[in-house]
Structures are given as C-alpha cells and as structure tokens.
Enzyme design. Structure first.
Site, PDB file in Angstrom:
ATOM      1  N   THR A  15       1.096  -1.320   0.158  1.00  0.00           N
ATOM      2  CA  THR A  15       0.251  -0.076   0.026  1.00  0.00           C
ATOM      3  C   THR A  15       0.887   1.121   0.043  1.00  0.00           C
ATOM      4  OG1 THR A  15      -1.344  -1.389   1.385  1.00  0.00           O
ATOM      5  CG2 THR A  15      -1.848   0.928   1.326  1.00  0.00           C
ATOM      6  N   TYR A  43       1.842 -22.561   2.075  1.00  0.00           N
ATOM      7  CA  TYR A  43       1.147 -22.427   3.518  1.00  0.00           C
ATOM      8  C   TYR A  43       0.266 -23.525   3.781  1.00  0.00           C
ATOM      9  CZ  TYR A  43       1.977 -17.508   3.794  1.00  0.00           C
ATOM     10  OH  TYR A  43       2.619 -16.195   4.181  1.00  0.00           O
ATOM     11  N   ASP A  81       9.019  -2.936  -2.930  1.00  0.00           N
ATOM     12  CA  ASP A  81       8.162  -3.744  -1.932  1.00  0.00           C
ATOM     13  C   ASP A  81       8.922  -5.134  -1.695  1.00  0.00           C
ATOM     14  OD1 ASP A  81       6.134  -4.882  -0.530  1.00  0.00           O
ATOM     15  OD2 ASP A  81       4.708  -4.789  -2.243  1.00  0.00           O
ATOM     16  N   ARG A  82       9.589  -4.949  -0.682  1.00  0.00           N
ATOM     17  CA  ARG A  82      10.549  -6.140   0.161  1.00  0.00           C
ATOM     18  C   ARG A  82      11.681  -6.210  -0.795  1.00  0.00           C
ATOM     19  NH1 ARG A  82       7.135 -10.463   2.005  1.00  0.00           N
ATOM     20  NH2 ARG A  82       7.051  -9.551   4.251  1.00  0.00           N
ATOM     21  N   ASP A  87      14.359 -12.331   2.324  1.00  0.00           N
ATOM     22  CA  ASP A  87      14.116 -13.633   2.030  1.00  0.00           C
ATOM     23  C   ASP A  87      15.190 -14.393   2.820  1.00  0.00           C
ATOM     24  OD1 ASP A  87      12.016 -13.140  -0.040  1.00  0.00           O
ATOM     25  OD2 ASP A  87      13.667 -12.647  -1.402  1.00  0.00           O
TER      26      ASP A  87
HETATM   27  N1  LIG Z   1      -1.449   1.885   8.001  1.00  0.00           N
HETATM   28  C1  LIG Z   1      -2.462   1.249   7.509  1.00  0.00           C
HETATM   29  N2  LIG Z   1      -3.518   1.453   7.957  1.00  0.00           N
HETATM   30  C2  LIG Z   1      -4.712   0.786   7.520  1.00  0.00           C
HETATM   31  N3  LIG Z   1      -4.730  -0.057   6.886  1.00  0.00           N
HETATM   32  C3  LIG Z   1      -3.849  -0.382   6.083  1.00  0.00           C
HETATM   33  C4  LIG Z   1      -2.412   0.126   6.337  1.00  0.00           C
HETATM   34  N4  LIG Z   1      -1.288  -0.380   5.562  1.00  0.00           N
HETATM   35  C5  LIG Z   1      -2.069  -1.343   5.000  1.00  0.00           C
HETATM   36  N5  LIG Z   1      -3.553  -1.289   5.303  1.00  0.00           N
HETATM   37  C6  LIG Z   1      -4.294  -2.241   4.676  1.00  0.00           C
HETATM   38  O1  LIG Z   1      -3.804  -3.628   4.990  1.00  0.00           O
HETATM   39  C7  LIG Z   1      -3.990  -4.729   4.208  1.00  0.00           C
HETATM   40  C8  LIG Z   1      -2.498  -5.166   3.905  1.00  0.00           C
HETATM   41  O2  LIG Z   1      -1.666  -4.177   3.336  1.00  0.00           O
HETATM   42  P1  LIG Z   1      -0.759  -4.401   2.366  1.00  0.00           P
HETATM   43  O3  LIG Z   1       0.158  -3.164   1.830  1.00  0.00           O
HETATM   44  O4  LIG Z   1      -1.135  -5.509   1.224  1.00  0.00           O
HETATM   45  O5  LIG Z   1       0.607  -5.163   3.145  1.00  0.00           O
HETATM   46  P2  LIG Z   1       1.907  -5.746   3.132  1.00  0.00           P
HETATM   47  O6  LIG Z   1       2.274  -5.504   1.469  1.00  0.00           O
HETATM   48  O7  LIG Z   1       2.907  -5.363   4.204  1.00  0.00           O
HETATM   49  O8  LIG Z   1       1.908  -7.497   3.311  1.00  0.00           O
HETATM   50  C9  LIG Z   1      -4.478  -3.889   2.870  1.00  0.00           C
HETATM   51  O9  LIG Z   1      -5.860  -4.050   2.886  1.00  0.00           O
HETATM   52  C10 LIG Z   1      -4.176  -2.482   3.288  1.00  0.00           C
HETATM   53  O10 LIG Z   1      -5.246  -1.616   2.622  1.00  0.00           O
HETATM   54  N1  LIG Z   2      10.785 -15.487   1.291  1.00  0.00           N
HETATM   55  C1  LIG Z   2       9.615 -15.773   1.680  1.00  0.00           C
HETATM   56  N2  LIG Z   2       9.302 -16.942   2.414  1.00  0.00           N
HETATM   57  C2  LIG Z   2       8.034 -17.299   2.632  1.00  0.00           C
HETATM   58  N3  LIG Z   2       6.967 -16.354   2.351  1.00  0.00           N
HETATM   59  C3  LIG Z   2       7.375 -15.389   1.590  1.00  0.00           C
HETATM   60  C4  LIG Z   2       8.500 -14.875   1.372  1.00  0.00           C
HETATM   61  N4  LIG Z   2       8.410 -13.719   0.834  1.00  0.00           N
HETATM   62  C5  LIG Z   2       7.241 -13.469   0.741  1.00  0.00           C
HETATM   63  N5  LIG Z   2       6.589 -14.383   1.433  1.00  0.00           N
HETATM   64  C6  LIG Z   2       5.007 -14.346   1.419  1.00  0.00           C
HETATM   65  C7  LIG Z   2       4.478 -13.669   2.991  1.00  0.00           C
HETATM   66  C8  LIG Z   2       2.593 -13.205   2.119  1.00  0.00           C
HETATM   67  O1  LIG Z   2       2.085 -14.536   2.379  1.00  0.00           O
HETATM   68  C9  LIG Z   2       3.157 -13.047   0.766  1.00  0.00           C
HETATM   69  C10 LIG Z   2       3.385 -11.573   0.434  1.00  0.00           C
HETATM   70  O2  LIG Z   2       4.060 -11.047   1.211  1.00  0.00           O
HETATM   71  P1  LIG Z   2       3.613  -9.631   1.931  1.00  0.00           P
HETATM   72  O3  LIG Z   2       4.493  -9.317   3.232  1.00  0.00           O
HETATM   73  O4  LIG Z   2       2.085  -9.640   2.333  1.00  0.00           O
HETATM   74  O5  LIG Z   2       3.782  -8.455   0.759  1.00  0.00           O
HETATM   75  O6  LIG Z   2       4.164 -13.761   0.586  1.00  0.00           O
END
Ligand SMILES: Nc1ncnc2c1ncn2[C@@H]1O[C@H](COP(=O)(O)OP(=O)(O)O)[C@@H](O)[C@H]1O
Ligand SMILES: Nc1ncnc2c1ncn2[C@H]1C[C@H](O)[C@@H](COP(=O)(O)O)O1
Length: 207
Positions: A15, A43, A81-82, A87
C-alpha cells in the site's frame, strides 16, 4: 534514488509502495505474489515446499535487483516492496530455525544467496515498517487472501523477532524505522505526509 520498504506480512508495504511511487512519480517494484506457483502449497505444507518457495523468491527478487540497477543507472527513482535480504535473513532463517527447512536445504540456499548478494546494491534508504501482531493480523484479515487464512500467530511473532534482530544490525545504508501501529495512510492523508516528511528529511535533509 532507490527506497526499499521492508516489514512483516501485512505491515502495509505494498500500500505504501504504491502511494510513494505516486507521490514521487517513481517506478514501483512489487512482489511476485499473485503468479507465485508455490505460495499456496507452501502455506498448506511448509516443510514440503519451503526450499522450492525460497529459491523461487530468491530468483524473482534477484531479477528485480538487476532491473532496479538498470533504472538507477538511467537516473530513475524506484520504490521496492520487500528486499532480497528479507528472503534470507528473515524467512529462510526462520524456516530453518523452526525446523521447517532441513540443514541441507538451508545450507544449499545460503550458498546460492551468498553468490548472488555480491551483485546486489543496497538501497539508498531502507524503510522498515514496524507493526505489532494485532495490527498485522487485522491487516492480513482485511486483505483476505484465502491461503493466508491459516497463518499462525507464532509464525508472525517469529518473523517479527527476526526483523528486529536484522534491523538492529543493519549497516548497509540509511535506515528509517516507522512505527505504523497507529498510522492509517489508507484513510488519513496526514499520516502519509508524516512518512513522506520523514523520508525527505532522511534522504534530502529537508524539514
Ligand atoms: N497503515 C495502514 N492503516 C490501515 N490499513 C492499512 C495500512 N497499511 C495497509 N493497510 C491495509 O492492510 C492490508 C494489507 O496491506 P498490504 O499493503 O498488502 O501489506 P503488505 O504488503 O505489507 O503485506 C490492505 O488491505 C491495506 O489496505
Ligand atoms: N521469502 C519468503 N518466504 C516465505 N514467504 C514469503 C517470502 N516472501 C514473501 N512471502 C509471503 C508472505 C506473504 O504471504 C506473501 C506476500 O508478502 P507480503 O508481506 O504480504 O507482501 O508472500
């Protein structure tokens, strides 16, 4: 300029990456999640698929780092993003420590990671989104990916511990830690501005 956003599952990286890319008008590099051929199986059965998933992510992340390098040489800004560091230092390390990846597979993985990492440039700024378990759980629920429904609290807890340890020793470049527990940059533009101000101040000495 290259900003990498790091943090646990559900911390809000994707996000924020999209919002920052829009704000700075830079390219965004997201994770390979939707077309990932191993994630769902992983998973369902972590010991069976841990090594396959790690090799898949490592390769996809390495490819990204080389694309980012090319963009930087063309003076383009990038939000990632990451990172490839997570990893190895977070996910693979945790799987090994939790007994979900064998010693043999982990050593094989680490040897591949070590060969690759010499060709990777660290970002200009590593932005760590620190989130406690309730925030992570709420945001994973909100996103509602079906294969993430059975993520255990303990798994997230161990990942958070690995993040804190890795971040406390991170010396490869500039680091900004943002506690996102009470930030909602989805609904409150002021919360996004807080983060943008911190980035500007860390990177460009503004404010
Ligand atoms: N700071 C925040 N406050 C509220 N909701 C958020 C915030 N950051 C992310 N979200 C919501 O949380 C969910 C997961 O966010 P996401 O960006 O996919 O996380 P990540 O990429 O770290 O796994 C999404 O539905 C997003 O809209
Ligand atoms: N290296 C990783 N090993 C296991 N799982 C991983 C790794 N990198 C990402 N993931 C998983 C975790 C989440 O289920 C999705 C996407 O990551 P997110 O933090 O939600 O962007 O992939």
């Amino acid at each position: 300029m290259h900003i990498a956003i790091v943090g646990n599952i559900g911390a809000g990286k994707t996000t924020l990456a999209n919002k920052l890319a829009h704000h700075f008008n830079w390219e965004v590099f997201l994770e390979d999640v939707d077309h990932n051929p191993y994630l769902k199986d992983f998973y369902d059965d972590m010991p069976r698929w841990a090594f396959h998933l790690q090799v898949y992510f490592l390769n996809s992340r390495f490819r990204q780092t080389q694309q980012i390098k090319a963009l930087q040489q063309a003076s383009k800004g990038v939000i990632q993003d990451r990172t490839i560091y997570e990893d190895a230092h977070i996910f693979a390390a945790n799987l090994h420590q939790s007994g979900l990846m064998t010693e043999r597979d982990y050593q094989n993985y680490l040897s591949l990671f070590t060969s690759m990492i010499s060709m990777v440039n660290p970002p200009d700024l590593l932005l760590y989104l620190r989130a406690d378990l309730p925030k992570l759980v709420a945001q994973i629920d909100k996103r509602n990916r079906d294969y993430e429904n059975n993520i255990k609290i303990d798994y997230l807890k161990h990942l958070n511990e690995h993040y804190e340890e890795w971040i406390s020793g991170y010396k490869a470049g500039r680091l900004l830690i943002v506690d996102v527990n009470n930030l909602d940059y989805v609904n409150n533009p002021e919360d996004l501005s807080v983060i943008i101000d911190k980035i500007n101040s860390t990177l460009f000495g503004l404010f």
